[in-house]
Design a protein around this motif. Structure first.
Motif, PDB file in Angstrom:
ATOM      1  N   LYS A 153     -28.819   0.168 -21.409  1.00 40.75           N
ATOM      2  CA  LYS A 153     -29.121   0.387 -22.358  1.00 40.75           C
ATOM      3  C   LYS A 153     -30.635   0.243 -22.538  1.00 40.75           C
ATOM      4  CE  LYS A 153     -27.074  -1.362 -26.704  1.00 40.75           C
ATOM      5  NZ  LYS A 153     -26.845  -2.354 -27.265  1.00 40.75           N
ATOM      6  N   THR A 154     -30.856  -0.657 -22.703  1.00 41.56           N
ATOM      7  CA  THR A 154     -32.643  -0.674 -23.063  1.00 41.56           C
ATOM      8  C   THR A 154     -33.812   0.527 -22.056  1.00 41.56           C
ATOM      9  OG1 THR A 154     -32.081  -3.443 -23.489  1.00 41.56           O
ATOM     10  CG2 THR A 154     -34.667  -1.973 -22.928  1.00 41.56           C
ATOM     11  N   ARG A 155     -33.226   0.489 -20.830  1.00 38.70           N
ATOM     12  CA  ARG A 155     -34.048   2.019 -20.393  1.00 38.70           C
ATOM     13  C   ARG A 155     -33.937   2.868 -20.858  1.00 38.70           C
ATOM     14  NH1 ARG A 155     -33.130   6.192 -16.800  1.00 38.70           N
ATOM     15  NH2 ARG A 155     -30.770   4.601 -16.329  1.00 38.70           N
ATOM     16  N   LEU A 156     -32.669   3.271 -21.664  1.00 33.59           N
ATOM     17  CA  LEU A 156     -32.332   4.374 -22.548  1.00 33.59           C
ATOM     18  C   LEU A 156     -32.842   4.845 -24.033  1.00 33.59           C
ATOM     19  CD1 LEU A 156     -28.718   5.289 -20.712  1.00 33.59           C
ATOM     20  CD2 LEU A 156     -30.940   6.538 -20.028  1.00 33.59           C
ATOM     21  N   GLN A 157     -32.970   3.361 -23.721  1.00 33.47           N
ATOM     22  CA  GLN A 157     -32.798   3.204 -24.920  1.00 33.47           C
ATOM     23  C   GLN A 157     -34.420   3.303 -25.961  1.00 33.47           C
ATOM     24  OE1 GLN A 157     -32.483  -0.895 -27.155  1.00 33.47           O
ATOM     25  NE2 GLN A 157     -32.816  -0.178 -29.627  1.00 33.47           N
ATOM     26  N   ILE A 158     -35.270   2.951 -24.813  1.00 30.33           N
ATOM     27  CA  ILE A 158     -36.794   3.360 -25.340  1.00 30.33           C
ATOM     28  C   ILE A 158     -37.169   4.874 -24.667  1.00 30.33           C
ATOM     29  CG2 ILE A 158     -39.217   2.907 -23.620  1.00 30.33           C
ATOM     30  CD1 ILE A 158     -38.348  -0.023 -23.202  1.00 30.33           C
ATOM     31  N   TYR A 159     -36.196   5.289 -24.031  1.00 32.18           N
ATOM     32  CA  TYR A 159     -36.669   6.693 -23.104  1.00 32.18           C
ATOM     33  C   TYR A 159     -36.101   7.713 -24.783  1.00 32.18           C
ATOM     34  CZ  TYR A 159     -35.562  11.421 -21.715  1.00 32.18           C
ATOM     35  OH  TYR A 159     -35.818  12.859 -21.460  1.00 32.18           O
ATOM     36  N   GLU A 160     -35.498   7.224 -25.312  1.00 30.98           N
ATOM     37  CA  GLU A 160     -34.314   8.225 -26.704  1.00 30.98           C
ATOM     38  C   GLU A 160     -35.951   7.753 -27.906  1.00 30.98           C
ATOM     39  OE1 GLU A 160     -32.839  10.186 -27.184  1.00 30.98           O
ATOM     40  OE2 GLU A 160     -32.042  10.277 -25.234  1.00 30.98           O
ATOM     41  N   LEU A 161     -36.612   6.790 -27.691  1.00 28.44           N
ATOM     42  CA  LEU A 161     -37.983   6.394 -28.541  1.00 28.44           C
ATOM     43  C   LEU A 161     -38.232   7.404 -28.298  1.00 28.44           C
ATOM     44  CD1 LEU A 161     -37.037   1.709 -29.367  1.00 28.44           C
ATOM     45  CD2 LEU A 161     -36.651   4.750 -30.911  1.00 28.44           C
ATOM     46  N   GLN A 170     -38.334  11.006 -29.463  1.00 21.52           N
ATOM     47  CA  GLN A 170     -37.684  11.897 -30.796  1.00 21.52           C
ATOM     48  C   GLN A 170     -39.072  11.427 -31.829  1.00 21.52           C
ATOM     49  OE1 GLN A 170     -34.952   9.160 -32.440  1.00 21.52           O
ATOM     50  NE2 GLN A 170     -33.640   9.981 -30.594  1.00 21.52           N
TER      51      GLN A 170
END
Length: 83
Positions: free
Chosen positions: A64-72, A75
């Motif tokens: 979840k953290t890995r994907l959240q950073i990627y999205e931030l 974007q």
């Protein structure tokens, strides 16, 4: 659809972030990865010097953290590409 990668967490992860302004990219990376400490290093510059890539290396605790950073990172308008 390809299989999901088998990643053991926590793990060290490196994002390659590409854009035009290295100073802005560094600020974006630090903000996206907060509160986790991140090591940022210059990776490459385009032949014309317009684009620069930075490596952002940090420890991620879970998917979840890995994907959240990627999205931030993805974007943000200053970021052209995230790998």
């Amino acid at each position: 659809m390809p299989d999901k990668p088998d990643i053991d967490y926590p793990c060290t992860w490196v994002y390659k972030v590409i854009g035009e302004d290295t100073q802005v990219l560094q600020e974006v990376i630090v903000t996206a990865c907060a509160p986790t400490e991140v090591a940022i290093s210059h990776s490459h510059s385009s032949s014309g010097g317009k684009y620069h890539s930075l490596n952002a290396k940090l420890t991620v605790e879970d998917e979840k953290t890995r994907l959240q950073i990627y999205e931030l990172l993805k974007q943000h308008p200053a970021v052209k590409v995230v790998l």
